[in-house]
Each structure stands twice: as C-alpha cells, then as structure tokens.
Design a protein around this motif. Structure first.
Motif, mmCIF file in Angstrom:
data_model
loop_
_atom_site.group_PDB
_atom_site.id
_atom_site.type_symbol
_atom_site.label_atom_id
_atom_site.label_comp_id
_atom_site.label_asym_id
_atom_site.label_seq_id
_atom_site.Cartn_x
_atom_site.Cartn_y
_atom_site.Cartn_z
ATOM 1 N N PRO A 55 0.776 -1.232 0.000
ATOM 2 C CA PRO A 55 0.000 0.000 0.000
ATOM 3 C C PRO A 55 0.806 1.279 0.000
ATOM 4 C CG PRO A 55 -0.010 -0.973 2.174
ATOM 5 C CD PRO A 55 0.689 -1.949 1.286
ATOM 6 N N GLY A 56 2.107 1.223 0.225
ATOM 7 C CA GLY A 56 2.876 2.457 0.238
ATOM 8 C C GLY A 56 4.321 2.222 0.598
ATOM 9 N N GLY A 94 3.094 -5.638 -7.696
ATOM 10 C CA GLY A 94 2.984 -4.783 -6.526
ATOM 11 C C GLY A 94 2.572 -3.387 -6.950
ATOM 12 N N ARG A 95 3.304 -2.355 -6.482
ATOM 13 C CA ARG A 95 2.950 -0.976 -6.795
ATOM 14 C C ARG A 95 4.156 -0.234 -7.347
ATOM 15 N NH1 ARG A 95 -1.994 -1.050 -7.277
ATOM 16 N NH2 ARG A 95 -1.957 1.224 -7.300
ATOM 17 N N LEU A 96 3.898 0.736 -8.203
ATOM 18 C CA LEU A 96 4.932 1.700 -8.602
ATOM 19 C C LEU A 96 4.735 2.912 -7.705
ATOM 20 C CD1 LEU A 96 5.885 2.598 -12.265
ATOM 21 C CD2 LEU A 96 6.264 4.098 -10.329
ATOM 22 N N LEU A 97 5.671 3.111 -6.795
ATOM 23 C CA LEU A 97 5.472 4.060 -5.710
ATOM 24 C C LEU A 97 5.985 5.454 -6.062
ATOM 25 C CD1 LEU A 97 6.461 1.907 -2.587
ATOM 26 C CD2 LEU A 97 4.174 2.362 -3.522
ATOM 27 N N VAL A 98 5.162 6.452 -5.782
ATOM 28 C CA VAL A 98 5.526 7.866 -5.836
ATOM 29 C C VAL A 98 5.131 8.448 -4.486
ATOM 30 C CG1 VAL A 98 5.193 10.076 -6.995
ATOM 31 C CG2 VAL A 98 5.059 7.947 -8.317
ATOM 32 N N ALA A 99 6.066 9.080 -3.804
ATOM 33 C CA ALA A 99 5.784 9.597 -2.453
ATOM 34 C C ALA A 99 6.350 10.983 -2.279
ATOM 35 C CB ALA A 99 6.350 8.653 -1.385
ATOM 36 N N ARG A 100 5.630 11.794 -1.529
ATOM 37 C CA ARG A 100 6.132 13.114 -1.169
ATOM 38 C C ARG A 100 6.862 13.035 0.164
ATOM 39 N NH1 ARG A 100 2.704 18.838 -0.771
ATOM 40 N NH2 ARG A 100 4.395 20.067 0.169
ATOM 41 N N LEU A 101 8.055 13.607 0.206
ATOM 42 C CA LEU A 101 8.858 13.637 1.428
ATOM 43 C C LEU A 101 8.678 14.977 2.149
ATOM 44 C CD1 LEU A 101 12.179 12.026 0.118
ATOM 45 C CD2 LEU A 101 10.261 10.896 1.243
ATOM 46 N N GLU A 133 13.369 3.664 11.776
ATOM 47 C CA GLU A 133 12.903 4.843 11.041
ATOM 48 C C GLU A 133 14.038 5.637 10.389
ATOM 49 O OE1 GLU A 133 10.022 7.201 13.042
ATOM 50 O OE2 GLU A 133 8.726 5.478 13.452
ATOM 51 N N LEU A 134 15.177 4.970 10.169
ATOM 52 C CA LEU A 134 16.280 5.618 9.471
ATOM 53 C C LEU A 134 16.280 5.324 7.979
ATOM 54 C CD1 LEU A 134 19.256 5.037 11.956
ATOM 55 C CD2 LEU A 134 17.921 7.132 11.597
ATOM 56 N N ALA A 135 15.428 4.419 7.506
ATOM 57 C CA ALA A 135 15.416 4.039 6.094
ATOM 58 C C ALA A 135 13.988 3.966 5.581
ATOM 59 C CB ALA A 135 16.114 2.697 5.892
ATOM 60 N N ILE A 136 13.821 4.364 4.325
ATOM 61 C CA ILE A 136 12.540 4.259 3.619
ATOM 62 C C ILE A 136 12.782 3.471 2.341
ATOM 63 C CG2 ILE A 136 10.665 5.471 2.457
ATOM 64 C CD1 ILE A 136 11.202 7.869 4.204
ATOM 65 N N ALA A 137 12.044 2.385 2.150
ATOM 66 C CA ALA A 137 12.118 1.589 0.921
ATOM 67 C C ALA A 137 11.034 2.062 -0.042
ATOM 68 C CB ALA A 137 11.937 0.115 1.236
ATOM 69 N N MET A 138 11.420 2.244 -1.323
ATOM 70 C CA MET A 138 10.499 2.802 -2.321
ATOM 71 C C MET A 138 10.236 1.875 -3.506
ATOM 72 S SD MET A 138 9.170 5.764 -1.601
ATOM 73 C CE MET A 138 8.611 6.136 -3.274
ATOM 74 N N ASP A 139 10.838 0.673 -3.533
ATOM 75 C CA ASP A 139 10.546 -0.255 -4.627
ATOM 76 C C ASP A 139 9.313 -1.052 -4.255
ATOM 77 O OD1 ASP A 139 10.400 -2.137 -6.616
ATOM 78 O OD2 ASP A 139 12.472 -2.811 -6.452
ATOM 79 N N GLY A 140 8.189 -0.673 -4.824
ATOM 80 C CA GLY A 140 6.934 -1.335 -4.511
ATOM 81 C C GLY A 140 6.713 -2.643 -5.234
#
Length: 385
Positions: free
Chosen positions: A354-355, A375-382, A362-369
C-alpha cells in the motif's frame, strides 16, 4: 474498519501478466545476497516488520482515481494506457559526448519564484523497470503530470531512484519521459532528476561490452548474458540511442535533499567509492568513462547487493552512511518491499504493497513497490512521518 478500507489503492493500469519476480542474479544463478558487514553483528534470520510500518495515508481514498475522476491539471484522474523479435547481437556502442537534441516544447510556462521563496515540494519515485503506463498513471495521480503526460507540478522537485529499464515493456519510453520531464520541470522553476541504478549499469554494460567475457565469482560471464538473465528487453537495446547513453552515463549515484540521503541500492557499497557524495558520483562517472570491463562489472556487482539496512545490523549500517554523507534518513529503491519484509505470498497472488516502507528504527525508507511482481509503482512526497 481496516486500514485497507480507509486507504484503498488507486486502480492503476496493468501492462499484462508478469512472471514471478526474483532478485537480481548472476549468470550462473547465484543470488546477490549481502556479504557479512565488517564490524556488525549479523545473522541469517532477519526481522520482518519490526518497528517499521507502511504509510497507507499517502494513497488517495477510493473514488479519487478512475475513469470518472476529475482530469484537471494537478488533480488525480484517469490516465489511459498507451499501448521485436530477437536477432543477432547489436554492435558495441561506445560512450561519447552529449548529442544536441531538439528542445522540448514547454506546455506550462510558470512564473519565476519570488525573491526569498522556498523550494517546491519534494517527491521520490521507486523502480519503474519499463512499466511506462503505470508510471504515467502514478505521476498523474500525484498531480505531477497532466493527462497528456507533460509536467504540471510547477516548482516541485522530483527524484527518480533508478532502474528505468528491464523486465517491463518500454524501458526506452520511460527514459524518454524522464528526459522530457526534466526539461519541462526546469522551465517551470522546479526540477526532475534521477539516480543511476544497478540496471542502468547493466544496460550500459550490455550495450558497450556485449558478450565480451568477464570473470565473475559465478564463473565466466558477460554483461549481455547478465542483462538478459535479469529481464533485459531486446527491443530496448535496439532503440538505445547515443543521447540515451550520454544521459544515463552521467546520472549521479547518490544525492542529498532536505536531509534525505537518496540512493538506489540498499547497500553500504557506496562507501567504497568516496567519503563525500561528490566523490562517489565523480568516481562512478570516471569509472564509466575510462575504466575497463572488469572495473565496470565490479561496480555492477557491488551496487546489486541489498538488505544492508534490514535486521539487527541494519540500523548501524544506515547510521554509518548518514554519518559519512549527511542527512537523517536513507531513501532507497532496489529491493522490492515484499522481499524486504518477507511478506511475499506463497500462492502466487499479487503482494499487498500500500505504500513506502519505513524501517531500521525509522532511518530508512524503501520505495521499490515491486511493480514487476504485481505490486505498486510508488511515488511519495517527502518527508514521510
């Protein structure tokens, strides 16, 4: 009511059935698993979710994306999908100087920023792997492009985290779109930039070295064999032009934006190329310009390692990168979230992604959905909180 009821995933286009997606492999079939990190306790049993969490609130509620959704620029809406036989290996294409290309027509002339006005919002985009229709839909759902595929985000800042080609149907189309958006965003007062992923190294290596033998730990191999094994599409290689090569070979390996250390791969191998972001980027560019096939292959192998921020040693690995290069959080692609979390369904059903995924304390964010595995192609606002 479950989180899935509150934050339904947008109905993105689908480019057809996708084979089961494995991790990147060597020609002899050995998985690129991380070596034991020096100085870190490490064990084969990883934690799965631990203290991490999915960020479902970043997806639009039900009804905001589909055929009946509004289609004005900057609003979520429906984006209609756009719709090679093998032959002898193409000749090697040498890297060369940039080639002048016609200027991109700008459809949205924006006013210049006022004196003292801050930068626009920051977005990151995970691995695309040739799924152009899914990318167009995800960008439009976030208001970054209009219904015709042109930049509509004003002074927004966008970073692609790498891996534009391989496995999906239109890798060159993805590269062309990113290059187009880079020109349009600059004219609007924003920017659209991209990192070099391990599949960019592999694709460029296949075009330059072809079937030239290289010695690897899995035996004699070649870039072309490894590229095909990892989802290389012959029609992408046939359409690769000198201006694509020039652009790809000059992509940075890492960047720092608003305290976010942007990487493609979840590995500490970047530390082997320099102690500053500029040093790492210069070293990679120099390698691609001047070094030979063995050095190029070594870089591909190093940047294909993964999972450095997972498990008990993951927090320390992330802290080490941040201490050297700056920032307070690592943002990466490369490792599909279902593999990273161990949440891949065994029955072959599509994984639920879902995202973005925050982990390593909380030191890392994974973006390969995991778009290549339904799965998902992820686009996120930081930033993500």
């Amino acid at each position: 009511m479950t989180p899935e009821d509150l934050f339904r995933e947008p109905e993105l286009p689908h480019s057809g059935p996708r084979p089961r997606q494995d991790l990147d492999v060597l020609p002899q079939g050995s998985y690129f698993e991380p070596a034991e990190p020096a100085g870190y306790p490490y064990e084969e049993t990883y934690s799965t979710y631990g203290g991490a969490r999915y960020l479902e609130q970043h997806w639009a509620p039900a009804g905001q994306f589909g055929a009946d959704a509004p289609t004005a620029p900057g609003q979520p809406g429906h984006y209609a999908p756009t719709g090679g036989a093998p032959h002898e290996d193409p000749p090697t294409i040498e890297l060369g100087p940039p080639i002048d290309t016609p200027p991109v027509e700008v459809h949205f002339p924006y006013p210049q920023p006022e004196p003292g006005e801050g930068p626009g919002p920051l977005f990151v985009i995970g691995d695309v792997h040739g799924y152009l229709d899914e990318l167009l839909a995800a960008l439009h759902q976030q208001g970054l492009i209009d219904t015709e595929g042109h930049w509509s985000a004003g002074r927004s800042r966008v970073w692609f985290l790498g891996d534009f080609t391989d496995r999906g149907p239109d890798g060159i189309g993805v590269i062309d779109l990113v290059m187009q958006l880079a020109a349009e965003a600059a004219a609007a007062g924003g920017y659209c930039r991209a990192l070099m992923g391990n599949h960019e190294l592999l694709f460029l290596g296949a075009s330059r070295y072809g079937d030239e033998a290289v010695q690897s730990t899995a035996g004699t191999a070649s870039f072309l064999a490894a590229w095909r094994l990892n989802g290389g599409q012959q029609h992408d290689l046939e359409r690769l032009q000198p201006h694509h090569i020039s652009w790809l070979s000059r992509l940075p390996a890492m960047a720092l934006e608003d305290g976010h250390l942007l990487l493609h791969s979840d590995t500490t191998a970047y530390l082997e190329y320099g102690e500053t972001i500029a040093d790492v980027n210069d070293a990679v560019h120099a390698l691609l310009a001047d070094e030979g096939i063995d050095e190029w292959w070594d870089a591909f192998r190093k940047f294909t390692k993964r999972f450095a921020f997972r498990g008990q040693a993951g927090t320390m690995a992330a802290q080490e990168l941040l201490a050297v290069y700056g920032g307070y959080r690592v943002v990466h692609g490369h490792s599909p979230i279902p593999y990273l979390t161990g949440d891949q369904p065994e029955d072959g059903t599509p994984p639920h992604v879902p995202g973005p995924y925050i982990y390593a304390d909380e030191l890392a964010i994974a973006m390969d959905g995991g778009v290549t595995m339904d799965g998902r192609l992820l686009v996120a606002r930081l930033p993500l909180n």
